[in-house]
Enzyme design. Structure first.
Site, PDB file in Angstrom:
ATOM      1  CB  CYS A   1      -0.877   0.018   1.237  1.00 34.41           C
ATOM      2  SG  CYS A   1      -1.837  -1.468   1.468  1.00 34.41           S
TER       3      CYS A   1
ATOM      4  NE  ARG B   1       4.469   1.655  -1.173  1.00 33.69           N
ATOM      5  CZ  ARG B   1       5.278   1.845  -0.129  1.00 33.69           C
ATOM      6  NH1 ARG B   1       6.322   2.624  -0.260  1.00 33.69           N
ATOM      7  NH2 ARG B   1       5.042   1.268   1.017  1.00 33.69           N
TER       8      ARG B   1
ATOM      9  CD1 TRP C   1      -0.589  -5.728  -3.576  1.00 29.57           C
ATOM     10  CD2 TRP C   1      -0.578  -6.623  -1.530  1.00 29.57           C
ATOM     11  NE1 TRP C   1      -0.162  -7.021  -3.685  1.00 29.57           N
ATOM     12  CE2 TRP C   1      -0.148  -7.594  -2.451  1.00 29.57           C
ATOM     13  CE3 TRP C   1      -0.659  -6.972  -0.181  1.00 29.57           C
ATOM     14  CZ2 TRP C   1       0.221  -8.885  -2.067  1.00 29.57           C
ATOM     15  CZ3 TRP C   1      -0.306  -8.263   0.198  1.00 29.57           C
ATOM     16  CH2 TRP C   1       0.130  -9.193  -0.749  1.00 29.57           C
TER      17      TRP C   1
ATOM     18  CG  ASN D   1       0.495   2.066   3.774  1.00 28.25           C
ATOM     19  OD1 ASN D   1      -0.596   2.080   3.217  1.00 28.25           O
ATOM     20  ND2 ASN D   1       1.601   2.537   3.216  1.00 28.25           N
ATOM     21  N   GLY D   2      -0.286  -1.123   6.824  1.00 30.30           N
ATOM     22  CA  GLY D   2       0.081  -1.975   7.955  1.00 30.30           C
ATOM     23  C   GLY D   2      -1.092  -2.883   8.324  1.00 30.30           C
TER      24      GLY D   2
ATOM     25  CD  GLU E   1      16.515 -13.091  -9.042  1.00 32.31           C
ATOM     26  OE1 GLU E   1      15.962 -13.603  -8.041  1.00 32.31           O
ATOM     27  OE2 GLU E   1      16.226 -11.955  -9.465  1.00 32.31           O
TER      28      GLU E   1
ATOM     29  CE  LYS F   1      13.189 -10.906 -11.199  1.00 29.11           C
ATOM     30  NZ  LYS F   1      13.854 -10.930  -9.941  1.00 29.11           N
TER      31      LYS F   1
ATOM     32  CD  GLU G   1       9.463 -11.378  -9.394  1.00 30.83           C
ATOM     33  OE1 GLU G   1       8.814 -10.896  -8.471  1.00 30.83           O
ATOM     34  OE2 GLU G   1      10.694 -11.266  -9.482  1.00 30.83           O
TER      35      GLU G   1
ATOM     36  CG  HIS H   1      19.194 -36.784  -6.425  1.00 27.94           C
ATOM     37  ND1 HIS H   1      19.566 -37.940  -5.790  1.00 27.94           N
ATOM     38  CD2 HIS H   1      20.323 -36.244  -6.944  1.00 27.94           C
ATOM     39  CE1 HIS H   1      20.883 -38.095  -5.895  1.00 27.94           C
ATOM     40  NE2 HIS H   1      21.365 -37.075  -6.598  1.00 27.94           N
TER      41      HIS H   1
ATOM     42  CE  LYS I   1      11.189  -2.686  -6.425  1.00 22.65           C
ATOM     43  NZ  LYS I   1      11.897  -3.801  -7.078  1.00 22.65           N
TER      44      LYS I   1
HETATM   45  O1  M6R Z   1      12.929  -5.037  -0.843  1.00 22.84           O
HETATM   46  P1  M6R Z   1      13.513  -6.395  -0.606  1.00 22.84           P
HETATM   47  O2  M6R Z   1      14.796  -6.607  -1.329  1.00 22.84           O
HETATM   48  O3  M6R Z   1      13.627  -6.737   0.844  1.00 22.84           O
HETATM   49  O4  M6R Z   1      12.449  -7.404  -1.219  1.00 22.84           O
HETATM   50  C1  M6R Z   1      12.592  -8.787  -1.072  1.00 22.84           C
HETATM   51  C2  M6R Z   1      11.676  -9.522  -2.010  1.00 22.84           C
HETATM   52  O5  M6R Z   1      10.344  -9.212  -1.710  1.00 22.84           O
HETATM   53  C3  M6R Z   1      11.956  -9.167  -3.472  1.00 22.84           C
HETATM   54  O6  M6R Z   1      13.270  -9.455  -3.831  1.00 22.84           O
HETATM   55  C4  M6R Z   1      10.998  -9.945  -4.393  1.00 22.84           C
HETATM   56  O7  M6R Z   1      11.272 -11.302  -4.349  1.00 22.84           O
HETATM   57  C5  M6R Z   1      11.084  -9.383  -5.816  1.00 22.84           C
HETATM   58  N1  M6R Z   1       9.767  -9.240  -6.369  1.00 22.84           N
HETATM   59  C6  M6R Z   1      11.872 -10.236  -6.722  1.00 22.84           C
HETATM   60  O8  M6R Z   1      11.904  -9.775  -8.026  1.00 22.84           O
END
Ligand code: M6R
Length: 607
Positions: free
Chosen positions: A2, A27, A73, A99-100, A480, A484, A487, A503, A602
């Protein structure tokens, strides 16, 4: 997650709020809303979906000079117009964005309902506005303070009172809130991006703080209700970083920004003559490192995978055992903390709740935590004992790219510093510094694979699933790479150690499930060739990303992507580039919402 924006001053509030919300879009959100205050009455507009939905219902011009805005969010309650913020009390005289998470909202709600308050949303946030209403006599600040004293949980809030039009109130606890200090105008933001381009200076509130704003002044109070002075800081975000420029998406822009971002991460930090680096903000003496027997890295998501690369580098160069921990797990695992363990918390945003709470748990047990953070002035940067800024510049795309690379770059420098204090000789140190200084050019050269990867992505866009396989220091790059793809494209993808293939994951191999192999010319080369053969023998397709010209690879590959040669320890900074492009182009071909993938935010500011 948010986002909050607030404004009080001479400008048209609705324009400022909409601009702020646009700047907070990165965000991630699923609904948005604003409240504006004009001639003693508050008008609220809220809508699910993208900001243009809200834009279509807010007045194009209004005389309101103060207001609050929010991008939501969803956590408590579905994505509906009613659940969107701001929330107002029954008389419509108080409006609030939050927020929170309010942990004790059920008890508070029951109490308020018993007093006759009616709830119209399913959110936890709505209790706050009624609670403030229940305490309001003649001092809005007192009403907010008393209400917040009843709350368990986290909040960043902005509150507007129609009977007190010359005031805007904010408060934070566990969820960031920043005051933008302009000339004759004040802003509130869940991060400084909310008012970038509108205010050049800011004060960062700490947990438990409240602020009362008028257009010309701000007064801050701590959790004991004592007025406190706060340092006025420059807003260091460059407003060009929040614009896409010539690129269709931030994701693509930020991939291309990596050479420059890495340059910023290393500039002024390399000591070629001594084959080491200097890291200014650690707040520890070098001699303190002699006592360190192990390093524990705490992070989530991509930052976790950058931490895996760093753990490998630290062990290789410094021979200090290093391990990465999922912050959300560590926090509840009663972590073992001692003098000989150094903790590193890695986070792009510096606002990830899981990481922050794990850090607090470790600090409460007396542990020392250093931050590896991008966002200057963020909660984590301020909470940690010292640390290293990664200087990636603002990352707008939800999917992390340049921050990931800079986390690796900066932690490699850290590993080298430790390594040089131990077994790494001057000659090897010098060699590595030399290679590190050529990284920006090498990454630039690697970016040239974009069009080849675009073709490959188009060819494999209808895959049932994708496997990413590697060994050693590139194993986290396989993880990673898969993250990518997942997501942003929503395709199923998994990363595995190539050694782990037989395995279990080998059962997935078929013509419709291609395997992406990452192979460098190091220790694992021959073993990786064996793994490719295992896949090919089962009619699997092999997409090979490699630093090598070995003919066997060319013969085995269905797709062969050659990237520049580099010392294996630095290779993740090159091998990641084709992974990022692959995710981008496959998502583009599938028509995805690339910068704001569904369901994601974000910065993940709730547990
Ligand atoms: O802001 P941060 O680096 O702490 O965020 C951690 C993860 O939420 C962040 O890396 C997330 O996995 C990304 N969407 C990856 O692309």
């Amino acid at each position: 997650m948010c986002g909050i924006v607030g404004y009080i001053g001479p400008r048209q509030a609705v324009t400022v709020l909409m601009q702020g919300l646009k700047q907070l879009e990165y965000r991630g959100y699923d609904s948005s809303g604003v409240s504006i205050l004009n001639s003693g009455s508050i008008k609220t507009f809220k809508k699910i979906g993208k900001l243009h939905n809200l834009e279509s219902i807010v007045p194009e011009s209004s005389k309101a000079k103060s207001g609050i805005g929010h991008t939501r969010w969803a956590t408590h309650g579905k994505v509906t117009d009613v659940n969107a913020h701001p929330h107002t009390n029954k008389s419509g005289k108080i409006s609030l964005v939050h927020n929170g998470i309010i942990d004790n909202y059920v008890i508070l709600k029951e109490e308020l309902e018993a007093k006759g308050y009616e709830f119209i949303s399913e959110t936890d946030s709505e209790v706050l506005v009624h609670l403030i209403d229940s305490y309001l006599k003649d001092d809005p600040k007192e009403a907010v303070r008393k209400a917040l004293k009843r709350v368990d949980g986290t909040y960043g809030i902005a509150v507007l009172f129609s009977d007190y039009p010359d005031q805007l109130i904010g408060a934070r606890n566990g969820s960031p809130l920043i005051v933008g200090v302009g000339e004759g105008e004040m802003f509130l933001g869940s991060d400084a991006t909310a008012f970038v381009g509108m205010s050049k200076q800011a004060i960062y509130l700490d947990d438990g703080d409240m602020v009362v704003l008028t257009s010309k002044s701000y007064k801050t109070y701590n959790r004991h209700n004592a007025e406190v002075e706060k340092e006025l800081e420059d807003v260091k975000i460059d407003s060009t970083e929040t614009k896409k420029g010539e690129f269709p998406h931030f994701f693509l822009k930020e991939i291309h920004e990596q050479p420059e971002a890495i340059r910023r991460a290393i500039v002024g930090r390399l000591l070629p003559e001594f084959g080491t680096a200097k890291l200014g903000g650690l707040n520890l003496e070098k001699r303190d490192f002699f006592d360190i027997k192990r390093i524990h890295i705490i992070a989530m998501g991509s930052a976790y995978y950058a931490g895996m690369v760093a753990a490998n580098t630290i062990e290789t160069l410094a021979r200090i055992p290093a391990q990465v921990f999922d912050a959300s797990e560590l926090r509840y695992s009663n972590p073992i903390v001692d003098k000989e363990t150094l903790f590193l918390a890695v986070s792009q945003s510096g606002e990830t709740a899981d990481t922050i709470l794990a850090v607090k748990e470790i600090q409460n047990k007396g542990g020392i935590v250093l931050g590896v953070v991008n966002s200057v002035g963020s909660t984590l940067a301020r909470l940690t004992h010292g640390g290293m800024y990664i200087h990636a510049g603002q990352e707008v795309s939800v999917a992390s790219t340049k921050a990931f690379s800079n986390q690796i770059t900066v932690m490699t420098l850290f590993a080298l510093v430790l390594g040089r204090m131990k077994d790494v000789p001057l000659s090897r140190g010098k060699e590595l510094i030399e290679q590190i200084s050529t990284l920006p050019e090498k990454v630039e050269e690697t970016l040239k694979c974009a069009s080849q990867i675009e073709e490959i992505a188009n060819k494999y866009k209808n895959s049932q699933s994708l496997l990413f396989l590697a060994r050693g220091i590139n194993y986290p790059i396989a993880l990673e790479g898969a993250l990518k793809v997942k997501e942003v494209s929503y395709l199923h993808a998994e990363g595995f150690s190539a050694g782990g293939l037989k395995h279990g994951p080998l059962a997935l191999v078929c013509p419709e499930t291609p395997s992406v192999f990452i192979i460098t010319e190091g220790e694992y080369f021959e073993k990786m060739i064996g793994n490719i053969q295992e896949v090919k023998a089962r009619n699997g397709k092999a997409i090979i990303v490699t630093t090598s010209n070995d003919k066997r690879l060319i013969d085995l590959a269905d797709e062969y992507v050659k990237i520049p040669e580099i010392d294996e320890i630095l290779s993740p900074l090159l091998t990641i580039i084709p992974m990022q492009f692959f995710s981008y182009y496959i998502s583009l071909a599938l028509g995805r919402d690339i910068d704001q993938p569904r369901n994601l935010a974000k910065s993940v500011t709730t547990e």
